[in-house]
Design a protein around this motif. Structure first.
Motif, PDB file in Angstrom:
ATOM      1  N   PHE A  72      30.426  -9.871 -22.425  1.00  0.00           N
ATOM      2  CA  PHE A  72      30.976  -9.535 -21.105  1.00  0.00           C
ATOM      3  C   PHE A  72      31.221  -8.030 -21.017  1.00  0.00           C
ATOM      4  O   PHE A  72      31.051  -7.423 -19.962  1.00  0.00           O
ATOM      5  CB  PHE A  72      32.289 -10.290 -20.841  1.00  0.00           C
ATOM      6  CG  PHE A  72      32.122 -11.765 -20.581  1.00  0.00           C
ATOM      7  CD1 PHE A  72      30.981 -12.262 -19.973  1.00  0.00           C
ATOM      8  CD2 PHE A  72      33.116 -12.656 -20.935  1.00  0.00           C
ATOM      9  CE1 PHE A  72      30.833 -13.621 -19.725  1.00  0.00           C
ATOM     10  CE2 PHE A  72      32.981 -14.016 -20.697  1.00  0.00           C
ATOM     11  CZ  PHE A  72      31.835 -14.501 -20.095  1.00  0.00           C
ATOM     12  N   GLY A 118      28.726  -7.270 -18.479  1.00  0.00           N
ATOM     13  CA  GLY A 118      29.511  -7.718 -17.339  1.00  0.00           C
ATOM     14  C   GLY A 118      29.473  -9.236 -17.244  1.00  0.00           C
ATOM     15  O   GLY A 118      28.680  -9.894 -17.925  1.00  0.00           O
ATOM     16  N   TYR A 119      30.337  -9.786 -16.425  1.00  0.00           N
ATOM     17  CA  TYR A 119      30.389 -11.244 -16.279  1.00  0.00           C
ATOM     18  C   TYR A 119      29.101 -11.778 -15.673  1.00  0.00           C
ATOM     19  O   TYR A 119      28.507 -12.722 -16.167  1.00  0.00           O
ATOM     20  CB  TYR A 119      31.588 -11.626 -15.403  1.00  0.00           C
ATOM     21  CG  TYR A 119      31.605 -13.086 -15.014  1.00  0.00           C
ATOM     22  CD1 TYR A 119      31.976 -14.056 -15.937  1.00  0.00           C
ATOM     23  CD2 TYR A 119      31.251 -13.492 -13.728  1.00  0.00           C
ATOM     24  CE1 TYR A 119      32.000 -15.400 -15.595  1.00  0.00           C
ATOM     25  CE2 TYR A 119      31.261 -14.827 -13.380  1.00  0.00           C
ATOM     26  CZ  TYR A 119      31.635 -15.778 -14.313  1.00  0.00           C
ATOM     27  OH  TYR A 119      31.640 -17.113 -13.962  1.00  0.00           O
ATOM     28  N   VAL A 152      34.733  -3.255 -17.308  1.00  0.00           N
ATOM     29  CA  VAL A 152      33.573  -3.809 -16.596  1.00  0.00           C
ATOM     30  C   VAL A 152      33.984  -4.967 -15.693  1.00  0.00           C
ATOM     31  O   VAL A 152      33.639  -5.019 -14.508  1.00  0.00           O
ATOM     32  CB  VAL A 152      32.483  -4.270 -17.598  1.00  0.00           C
ATOM     33  CG1 VAL A 152      31.383  -5.048 -16.902  1.00  0.00           C
ATOM     34  CG2 VAL A 152      31.884  -3.069 -18.319  1.00  0.00           C
ATOM     35  N   VAL A 153      34.735  -5.908 -16.244  1.00  0.00           N
ATOM     36  CA  VAL A 153      35.094  -7.106 -15.475  1.00  0.00           C
ATOM     37  C   VAL A 153      36.105  -6.775 -14.380  1.00  0.00           C
ATOM     38  O   VAL A 153      36.038  -7.332 -13.286  1.00  0.00           O
ATOM     39  CB  VAL A 153      35.604  -8.229 -16.402  1.00  0.00           C
ATOM     40  CG1 VAL A 153      35.994  -9.454 -15.591  1.00  0.00           C
ATOM     41  CG2 VAL A 153      34.524  -8.605 -17.410  1.00  0.00           C
ATOM     42  N   GLU A 176      34.098  -5.507 -11.481  1.00  0.00           N
ATOM     43  CA  GLU A 176      33.398  -6.618 -10.820  1.00  0.00           C
ATOM     44  C   GLU A 176      34.370  -7.483 -10.022  1.00  0.00           C
ATOM     45  O   GLU A 176      34.026  -7.987  -8.948  1.00  0.00           O
ATOM     46  CB  GLU A 176      32.717  -7.504 -11.866  1.00  0.00           C
ATOM     47  CG  GLU A 176      31.508  -6.913 -12.544  1.00  0.00           C
ATOM     48  CD  GLU A 176      30.873  -7.892 -13.523  1.00  0.00           C
ATOM     49  OE1 GLU A 176      29.681  -7.744 -13.783  1.00  0.00           O
ATOM     50  OE2 GLU A 176      31.569  -8.801 -14.022  1.00  0.00           O
ATOM     51  N   HIS A 207      34.771 -13.231  -6.936  1.00  0.00           N
ATOM     52  CA  HIS A 207      34.611 -13.195  -8.388  1.00  0.00           C
ATOM     53  C   HIS A 207      35.630 -14.152  -9.020  1.00  0.00           C
ATOM     54  O   HIS A 207      36.775 -14.220  -8.577  1.00  0.00           O
ATOM     55  CB  HIS A 207      34.847 -11.767  -8.905  1.00  0.00           C
ATOM     56  CG  HIS A 207      34.441 -11.570 -10.323  1.00  0.00           C
ATOM     57  ND1 HIS A 207      35.213 -11.975 -11.387  1.00  0.00           N
ATOM     58  CD2 HIS A 207      33.323 -11.013 -10.863  1.00  0.00           C
ATOM     59  CE1 HIS A 207      34.616 -11.662 -12.514  1.00  0.00           C
ATOM     60  NE2 HIS A 207      33.461 -11.079 -12.237  1.00  0.00           N
TER      61      HIS A 207
END
Length: 199
Positions: free
Chosen positions: A27, A31-32, A110-111, A114, A120
């Motif tokens: 992840f 990223g997810y 990163v998450v 997002e 999300h």
């Protein structure tokens, strides 16, 4: 419970931990949305259905990874209950700890970016997390003010938002600079400028 059953549970827990570690790494890298459960399963040496036995959905896996990260940080922050300036100092120490955990910092950065999208799966998690982080930091600043340790004109509410924003922004700079940015040092100088006591 038989010894065999206990051994089975221990193996299951160990595999679950391995899945969380590999998912945290992927992840953080992709990223997810870019991470694949099949890739995570392969990295763990199990089948895709085997992974789904532990985590039935990708969303469940992401939330478990985020919760694991929080549990580790919360346990660390709770070592010796802190208030006011001591709590702010503990948060700076956390930034120092994060400088040894690139994978976790990558995952979070990163998450979190997002998750600004309302659809999300981690959006509600981050919304609640920021609300709690700012509230806890505001409480620490308010306690510092009550103790006469906060400079005139520093408002706990805005100071808390600034601190959390600076902490997260420094993580991005640290990642981009190949881990050369002194996150803890910058945070320490920022807080020192707000206090009447030595930080």
């Amino acid at each position: 419970m038989t010894a065999g059953t206990r051994g089975g549970y221990a193996k299951g827990r160990a595999k679950r931990t391995e899945i969380l570690d590999q998912a945290m790494a992927l992840f953080g890298e992709a990223g997810y949305r870019g991470a694949s459960l099949r890739v995570i399963a392969t990295r763990c040496g199990i089948s895709h259905p085997g992974l789904l036995h532990h985590f039935p959905t990708k969303e469940a896996l992401l939330l478990a990874v985020l919760q694991r990260r929080d549990d580790v940080d919360d346990e660390w922050l709770a070592l010796g209950v802190t208030r006011g300036v001591d709590h702010l100092r503990r948060l700076v120490d956390l930034a120092e700890l994060n400088a040894k955990r690139r994978g976790i910092v990558e995952l979070f950065s990163v998450v979190a970016a997002e998750a600004t999208s309302p659809d999300h799966p981690a959006h509600a998690y981050f919304e609640a997390r920021y609300r709690t982080s700012v509230a806890n930091t505001e409480r620490a600043y308010a306690q510092a003010r009550e103790a006469g340790e906060l400079r005139d004109g520093v408002e706990p509410a805005s100071a808390a938002q600034q601190f959390i924003a600076l902490m997260d922004g420094l993580q991005i700079q640290w990642l981009i600079s190949d881990c050369t940015t002194d996150m803890a040092g910058v945070l320490r100088a920022h807080v020192q400028a707000q206090l009447t006591v030595r930080f």
